[in-house]
Design an enzyme around this catalytic site. Sequence first.
Site, PDB file in Angstrom:
ATOM      1  N   GLY A 177       0.779  -1.228   0.000  1.00  0.00           N
ATOM      2  CA  GLY A 177       0.000   0.000   0.000  1.00  0.00           C
ATOM      3  C   GLY A 177       0.811   1.278   0.000  1.00  0.00           C
ATOM      4  O   GLY A 177       0.247   2.369   0.013  1.00  0.00           O
ATOM      5  N   ARG A 186       4.186 -13.609  -2.817  1.00  0.00           N
ATOM      6  CA  ARG A 186       5.339 -13.019  -2.129  1.00  0.00           C
ATOM      7  C   ARG A 186       5.448 -13.679  -0.767  1.00  0.00           C
ATOM      8  O   ARG A 186       4.474 -14.240  -0.260  1.00  0.00           O
ATOM      9  CB  ARG A 186       5.166 -11.511  -1.955  1.00  0.00           C
ATOM     10  CG  ARG A 186       3.926 -11.114  -1.166  1.00  0.00           C
ATOM     11  CD  ARG A 186       3.683  -9.631  -1.228  1.00  0.00           C
ATOM     12  NE  ARG A 186       2.433  -9.258  -0.581  1.00  0.00           N
ATOM     13  CZ  ARG A 186       1.857  -8.081  -0.690  1.00  0.00           C
ATOM     14  NH1 ARG A 186       2.413  -7.147  -1.438  1.00  0.00           N
ATOM     15  NH2 ARG A 186       0.727  -7.808  -0.066  1.00  0.00           N
ATOM     16  N   HIS A 229      -6.010  -3.700   4.532  1.00  0.00           N
ATOM     17  CA  HIS A 229      -4.791  -2.901   4.703  1.00  0.00           C
ATOM     18  C   HIS A 229      -4.369  -2.866   6.168  1.00  0.00           C
ATOM     19  O   HIS A 229      -3.201  -3.070   6.501  1.00  0.00           O
ATOM     20  CB  HIS A 229      -5.027  -1.480   4.189  1.00  0.00           C
ATOM     21  CG  HIS A 229      -3.895  -0.541   4.461  1.00  0.00           C
ATOM     22  ND1 HIS A 229      -3.838   0.251   5.593  1.00  0.00           N
ATOM     23  CD2 HIS A 229      -2.764  -0.294   3.769  1.00  0.00           C
ATOM     24  CE1 HIS A 229      -2.721   0.951   5.576  1.00  0.00           C
ATOM     25  NE2 HIS A 229      -2.054   0.653   4.474  1.00  0.00           N
ATOM     26  N   SER A 276      36.254  -2.478  27.004  1.00  0.00           N
ATOM     27  CA  SER A 276      34.824  -2.452  26.694  1.00  0.00           C
ATOM     28  C   SER A 276      34.530  -1.095  26.067  1.00  0.00           C
ATOM     29  O   SER A 276      34.801  -0.055  26.679  1.00  0.00           O
ATOM     30  CB  SER A 276      33.978  -2.642  27.959  1.00  0.00           C
ATOM     31  OG  SER A 276      32.607  -2.566  27.640  1.00  0.00           O
ATOM     32  N   TYR A 278      32.346 -10.229  22.880  1.00  0.00           N
ATOM     33  CA  TYR A 278      30.933 -10.125  23.262  1.00  0.00           C
ATOM     34  C   TYR A 278      30.370  -8.747  22.908  1.00  0.00           C
ATOM     35  O   TYR A 278      31.110  -7.793  22.667  1.00  0.00           O
ATOM     36  CB  TYR A 278      30.749 -10.369  24.774  1.00  0.00           C
ATOM     37  CG  TYR A 278      31.355  -9.311  25.662  1.00  0.00           C
ATOM     38  CD1 TYR A 278      30.637  -8.171  26.010  1.00  0.00           C
ATOM     39  CD2 TYR A 278      32.661  -9.435  26.142  1.00  0.00           C
ATOM     40  CE1 TYR A 278      31.190  -7.194  26.813  1.00  0.00           C
ATOM     41  CE2 TYR A 278      33.225  -8.466  26.950  1.00  0.00           C
ATOM     42  CZ  TYR A 278      32.485  -7.327  27.279  1.00  0.00           C
ATOM     43  OH  TYR A 278      33.037  -6.357  28.063  1.00  0.00           O
TER      44      TYR A 278
END
Length: 908
Positions: free
Chosen positions: A112, A376, A490, A798, A885
């Site tokens: 749409g 689809r 829709h 870190s 990580y």
Amino acid sequence: METIQEIAARVYEFGNNSADGNSTMKNLLGGKGANLAEMSSLGIPVPPGFTITTEVCKEFNELGQEAIIGLITPEVEKAIKNMEGIMGAQYGDTKNPLLISVRSGARVSMPGMMDTVLNLGLNDEAVIGIAEKTGNERFAWDSYRRFIQMYGGVVLGMKPQSKEDIDPFEEIIEHLKEKREIQHDTQFTIQDLKDLVYDFKDVIQKSTGQNFPTDPWEQLWGAIIAVFNSWNGARAIYYRKMHDYPDDWGTAVNVQAMVFGNMGAGCGTGVCFTRDAGNGENRFNGEYLLNAQGEDVVAGVRTPQQITKMGSQRWAQLAKIEESDRAENYISLEELMPDIYKELFKYQNILEQHYKDMQDMEFTIQSGKLWILQTRNGKRTGSAMVKIAIDLLKEGLLDEKQALLRIEPNKLDELLHPVFDPNALKRATIIEQGLPASPGAATGQIVFFADEARKFRNTILTRIETSPEDLEGMNLAKGILTARGGMTSHAAVVARGMGKCCISGAGALKIDYKNRLLTVDGKEYHEGDWISLNGTTGNIIEGKVATIEPELSGEFGEIMKIANKYATMAVRTNADTPKDARAARKFGAKGIGLARTEHMFFEVDRIKAMREMILADTVKGRRHALEDLLPMQRSDFEGIFEAMQGLPVTVRLLDPPLHEFVPHQLATQKELAEDMHISLSAVKNKVAELQEFNPMLGHRGCRLGNTFPEITEMQTRAILEAALNLKAKGIEAKPEIMVPLVSTLNEFIAQEEIIRKTADTVFKEYDDTIPYLVGTMIEVPRAALMADLIAKKADFFSFGTNDLTQLTYGYSRDDAGKFLPIYLEKGILKADPFEKLDQEGVGQLIKMATEKGRKIKPKLKVGICGEHGGEPSSVEFCHNNDMNYVSCSPFRVPIARVAAAHAAIGKG
């Protein structure tokens, strides 16, 4: 962009069981065009046509309309000739006209969001030819009035742009219905339809100053150009931003021979799914309308009927319709046209097996012949996505890696939201029941217009039916409720794609837009009233309903096990409390990457001691206050370590500037002065003294620990004593102490010495030891540049990507909202760097610092703990740079786990 000479073909044909393209060519032909070509090659009955490629859309944006028409005219004329030969009709002929459709087709489904025009080729002469050819005058004039209305809106720009604008065509239609005292379009007489055609043409001439085009070729080029233009329409741009699709993809244009579901008896149109898009159940389902065109189904103006008998019976139960009434007035396609149903069922099975995924198909039945217009990969909810992937794995259609790659990481967020508490539902007052179009639990205040979805914090967008123009409001709302439309309307399709709770087709709702009023069985609900939607049952509930936290189990748990099998990078969590730590562990976190200690100081019983420490003028005074904080911090760490049960926990030492902890309101300052037995002026002076011009670059982070080492001593002691206390209980703790905001090696060394010295003291006092690490948070660009030096002393890095982004760009996170939206709108930035890691700039600092650090310490542990740790593309970047990580908020852990597995599979 490729030059004109380098493009071999701009138009690809399909039809009559052959095609120029195939399903692997979605980037060039768009998803719709690629699948039409594939279906045609598979022998599926597809109306013939051709696809103008996405590359032409890019050329159009650069070269303009006239140049593009000149470039593609020979190929388009050739393709039209081929369609004429297959269909036995001629485009532009008045006695035997070929009518065509023009539709958009991006490489991904954008339902749409762009434009479609049907029934091209009709004019005053052709409509008579169609009427004579088909023997159905009503059908001919109905198609003509639909064409003029659609062309006027899409090509001539007569669509309403806001709720205040009136659709001139709908106004004419409603006026005629009132005059004729009818409710539905199907009740129009042939003369009514003719009158509409003339009235539509008249309003076009008055509004645009030009006559409606009667030349079929002018109509075709107008529609093609309109589709290209719709790629840059407001709703398409918003949809791309919402899903993070690039603006430079462009759309293909699909031109196809029309087949008609509105020719009368034996005709219809519908949408079907090979599996349930809401819950993933392996159940063929869908909806159809007799004597209608496809737009009627998705627009929601008529509530359609169910395709299968089982679905029809389920729908009847929800709509409270007796079986006898259902079988007579709401009969399923399976019962009404059993041969067509069997053929449709055969094709849906072929297509799902071929594409190895749930398919969303559109079809038309013209005089007893079935045509498949589109297939689809169907939009689906998060829970359906997980179930379908696991089911296809068990059915042998997918292997583990393929099943895992079917999971969109961000879509898992839907499964992590709270659900209604079953006990609360028992006490709930059900207003009405509609169709459960998209599952979930939503509670909010009623709004009736999409552009007012921001009016309240939590809103339920309540509409007669939705349209593509409502997209932004649908995205902002907590839930969507419509009076009309079925499971393929829709509202339903877009809501499922968003993972948004939606109830459609609640026919008992009376919605008065003018007075902003919802009426159900005589009871009124006004704008701002609270309602709740149970998207799983279709129940509309009065007021608020309590929720509970979700569980990671069933198919969701199975997907997580598969993700663990393939991911090579761990996912930790950012957690400051035992509750958050337990939640993250439940979702599979492999430790804590960031425990922020400052959050522990803001509770009522602690802030007083913290303020006493800050206001103290001597080291002795500060130590006295810190002694009160020590047992509180130790208790916090014991809870967190116990919750993580032997997994590593990275604790960041105190980071924010001290002014954040002191009171700034006079009443609180007076209270503090009384508690500490000091003057109010002393408190005021200290607050003023702590005030900084730029506190985020001021006295914070390791600078605090180095100027007030007793703070670092207390925090180190609390961390290690907590770990030793748990060890005595047989519970393993793995503390990692992180020094924040380091920019020089000496800053880190000074803090490390305090930490190591305090640790030795604690170990002597306990006559015991535990292993621990001392590392740093790389969040200052200079630290990244000096990473090889810092790595000589640090046990781990870190990356604090929030501050690293802020300091690299020179953007304040607190103030960037003033210009970032404009930057994104103008394309100065492609993405918000605070949401998605800037791999070109910030990412290069991270990559360089990691490489520098590991040259010194090859096994240096490296991770990130900023908000980017739960964003899939950022997770992929971290994997590709061999980080150990990523760390993210507890409810992003499953998303990061799947993203990490995707990255590992992709790299492999």
